[in-house]
Design an enzyme around this catalytic site. Sequence first.
Site, PDB file in Angstrom:
ATOM      1  N   CYS A 130       1.060  -0.799   0.106  1.00  0.00           N
ATOM      2  CA  CYS A 130       0.178   0.082   0.156  1.00  0.00           C
ATOM      3  C   CYS A 130       0.968   1.351   0.372  1.00  0.00           C
ATOM      4  O   CYS A 130       1.476   1.696   0.890  1.00  0.00           O
ATOM      5  CB  CYS A 130      -1.159   0.809   1.292  1.00  0.00           C
ATOM      6  SG  CYS A 130      -1.616   1.631   1.673  1.00  0.00           S
ATOM      7  N   GLY A 265     -10.201  -3.641 -10.330  1.00  0.00           N
ATOM      8  CA  GLY A 265     -10.606  -2.831  -9.496  1.00  0.00           C
ATOM      9  C   GLY A 265     -11.465  -1.827 -10.235  1.00  0.00           C
ATOM     10  O   GLY A 265     -11.996  -1.381  -9.867  1.00  0.00           O
TER      11      GLY A 265
END
Lengths: 303, 258
Positions: A130, A265
């Site tokens: 991330c 996504g």
Amino acid sequence: MVNLKVKLHNLEFKNPVTLASGTCGFAREIAEFYDPGLLGGHFLKGTTLKNRDGNAYPRMAETPSGMLNAVGLQNKGIDYFIDNIYPEIKDYDTQLIINVNGSTVEDYIALTEKVNELDNIQAIELNISCPNVKEGGMAFGVTCPGAEMVTREVRKVYNKTMIVKLSPNVTDITEIAKAVEGQGADSVSLVNTFLAMAIDAESRTPKLSTITGGLSGPAIKPIALRMVWQVANAVKIPVVGIGGIMNAADAIEFMLAGASVIQVGTAIFTDPMIPLKIVEGIEDYMKRHNMQSVNEIIGGLQL
Amino acid sequence: MSKKFVTDFTVVENKKLNSTNFLIKIKSDLILPEIKPGQFVNVEIKDASEIFLRRPFSIFEVDYKANTLSMIIKILGRGSKKLTQIEAGDSISLVYPLGKSFTYPKKNDRILLIGGGSGVAPMLFLAKESGLPIENVDILLGARTSEDHVDVHEYSNYANLHYASEDGSIGEKGFVTQHSVFTTNLKAYNKIYACGPDGMMRAIAKEAKTAEVFCEVSLENLMACGFGVCLCCIEPTNQGNQCVCTDGPVFNINELKW
């Protein structure tokens, strides 16, 4: 009738189309449009041991053929998930996979131990990539020793399928992939977002509160595709392909490059029905190419 | 759980209301779900390579018999500008209905609805749906000049209409918060609703709080998905960061960190 079933380690998917973490909530948001069981799996929103508020607004900026985000792992923590969300979603007829995050190795371990107890969750996606958190996250995923260490420690406490999600913000992604494979990862998923930036020239300010964020969408697809192909050739474990997939052709390209499963996504933001269209498109492709099993597509790139 | 849809509509009409606002009416072949004032739609902008995401707009009117709904589109940037070029007969994709509606007034409530710019859309929708007699409903509309006001005279069937303009070219001169309807006796209202620019809503919220009157505002933070998965449109609230798209866009001012 074509066979869309694929296996990732011990995990069976009814079809190779899954949704990427951070773009499908906890699958119940998708259930407001259609049965989540129509898809192979759902990689649930990134979860941490404790509640996280995430980053300040603004957290997004539209960019050519994509967008930046800087959400910063906003979630209510694993205990809230177990008590309030899991009971509602656990019987969806699809693979539910928790995306596991931590600032420290201890956090990753404590969180994973809790996830290990959930009967209807047969896999984790270990997020070491991330780009939007100050501590942990991508810091672990951009060096081989960091990636190895988290993978090794989490492997000790998790006995179901462990998929490690890789960062593209590295010199050679195949080295990281091989490093986590060596520590017992059952699969790798790639890529997470590319560290990027947007500026408002008129106000001379960054468009994101965090200045930099993660780029996703079709803008990254060719790079993601190249990385998936490189990694699929470098490791023996199966690969989950992610990066700007907008339609069935994109999904098939990732599978030809070696992805066993793909994640849709950012495309979901533009149209939540896209994943269903991709399932149909893959079926149609298989019929046109006289394929019986979807496995015939995987790694089928002709050189 | 509220059912949501991705549906192709056909444009029935695209009417220019003034220099920056357009009224777009669209029709579906399918039966419309129930849509309430304050809810919104996320609209695909077609044939614009530089635009990737949908754009959210409040719903202005719904006609369940004709299967039509309308939006007031104000040109703010590339997306809205492109959308206002749409023509009758064109196809348009909506993700809808999204978000929570305003709290409906009770029978006998006196309400004040304040709309700034294209923020008039959900206010007029709410006035119509409120079911209250005209004398209980005041609508206060603010804009920079008379040119920026959207003509809504037909809504005099549902409410008393009041205008404010910054240059005094229509109604009282000044901001809506300087208008006599707002400054005279705010406590006379049971509920205040507002939709418009951030500064306007904050100013209204401040006075409503002081007067201790129930007040809801409709926020329009930047958003990507519109259905609660991207977590980009967050607003800090007493419950932590909440999504404007699913926890709002309508918020009680007491929930906000304003």
